[in-house]
Design a protein around this motif. Sequence first.
Motif, mmCIF file in Angstrom:
data_model
loop_
_atom_site.group_PDB
_atom_site.id
_atom_site.type_symbol
_atom_site.label_atom_id
_atom_site.label_comp_id
_atom_site.label_asym_id
_atom_site.label_seq_id
_atom_site.Cartn_x
_atom_site.Cartn_y
_atom_site.Cartn_z
ATOM 1 N N ASN A 1 0.793 -1.233 0.000
ATOM 2 C CA ASN A 1 0.000 0.000 0.000
ATOM 3 C C ASN A 1 0.817 1.271 0.000
ATOM 4 O O ASN A 1 0.317 2.319 -0.397
ATOM 5 C CB ASN A 1 -0.917 0.007 1.221
ATOM 6 C CG ASN A 1 -1.752 -1.252 1.322
ATOM 7 O OD1 ASN A 1 -1.416 -2.152 2.065
ATOM 8 N ND2 ASN A 1 -2.802 -1.338 0.525
ATOM 9 N N VAL A 2 2.080 1.192 0.465
ATOM 10 C CA VAL A 2 2.958 2.363 0.516
ATOM 11 C C VAL A 2 4.337 1.962 0.013
ATOM 12 O O VAL A 2 4.899 0.956 0.469
ATOM 13 C CB VAL A 2 3.087 2.936 1.939
ATOM 14 C CG1 VAL A 2 4.005 4.164 1.950
ATOM 15 C CG2 VAL A 2 1.726 3.279 2.534
ATOM 16 N N GLN A 3 4.850 2.731 -0.915
ATOM 17 C CA GLN A 3 6.195 2.475 -1.458
ATOM 18 C C GLN A 3 6.973 3.785 -1.391
ATOM 19 O O GLN A 3 6.498 4.825 -1.834
ATOM 20 C CB GLN A 3 6.091 2.000 -2.903
ATOM 21 C CG GLN A 3 7.417 1.765 -3.569
ATOM 22 C CD GLN A 3 7.243 1.414 -5.035
ATOM 23 O OE1 GLN A 3 6.497 2.085 -5.752
ATOM 24 N NE2 GLN A 3 7.882 0.355 -5.449
ATOM 25 N N VAL A 4 8.171 3.729 -0.816
ATOM 26 C CA VAL A 4 9.032 4.903 -0.721
ATOM 27 C C VAL A 4 10.244 4.669 -1.578
ATOM 28 O O VAL A 4 10.920 3.650 -1.476
ATOM 29 C CB VAL A 4 9.474 5.158 0.747
ATOM 30 C CG1 VAL A 4 10.430 6.353 0.802
ATOM 31 C CG2 VAL A 4 8.265 5.392 1.649
ATOM 32 N N SER A 5 10.502 5.632 -2.471
ATOM 33 C CA SER A 5 11.728 5.573 -3.276
ATOM 34 C C SER A 5 12.559 6.813 -2.959
ATOM 35 O O SER A 5 12.030 7.896 -2.767
ATOM 36 C CB SER A 5 11.411 5.507 -4.770
ATOM 37 O OG SER A 5 10.754 6.678 -5.178
ATOM 38 N N THR A 6 13.853 6.600 -2.859
ATOM 39 C CA THR A 6 14.763 7.704 -2.607
ATOM 40 C C THR A 6 15.683 7.847 -3.812
ATOM 41 O O THR A 6 16.169 6.856 -4.348
ATOM 42 C CB THR A 6 15.614 7.464 -1.334
ATOM 43 O OG1 THR A 6 16.302 6.231 -1.471
ATOM 44 C CG2 THR A 6 14.735 7.420 -0.101
ATOM 45 N N ASP A 7 15.872 9.069 -4.230
ATOM 46 C CA ASP A 7 16.801 9.338 -5.310
ATOM 47 C C ASP A 7 17.507 10.638 -4.990
ATOM 48 O O ASP A 7 16.908 11.601 -4.579
ATOM 49 C CB ASP A 7 16.116 9.435 -6.683
ATOM 50 C CG ASP A 7 14.615 9.622 -6.629
ATOM 51 O OD1 ASP A 7 13.926 8.623 -6.490
ATOM 52 O OD2 ASP A 7 14.148 10.772 -6.721
ATOM 53 N N GLY A 8 18.780 10.615 -5.158
ATOM 54 C CA GLY A 8 19.552 11.833 -4.923
ATOM 55 C C GLY A 8 20.206 11.927 -3.621
ATOM 56 O O GLY A 8 20.016 11.611 -2.573
#
Length: 89
Positions: free
Chosen positions: A82-89
């Motif tokens: 239900n929740v997806q966190v992506s980090t970039d940078g």
Amino acid sequence: MIRVSDRPGRLTLRGHAGWGNRGADIVCAAVSILVETLARSLPEGETRLGDGFAEFRFAPGNPAAAFARRGLSLLAESYPENVQVSTDG
């Protein structure tokens, strides 16, 4: 699914949790309170909110943003469908 893009100085959320029916979705409620808390903790103009959308801009090290990020990460761990966190940078 709520997709969270976590970049330095910026946090963007899109989508709906889909855990339960409208008004009874505990994942949506948890994300909503984090979003509302962060929105009310930032100066005007640093927040954009809409249906299924939130965007925040903040200075590095902002404690309210750090709190919201941690809460969203914990939700993603507990509710990965239900929740997806992506980090970039």
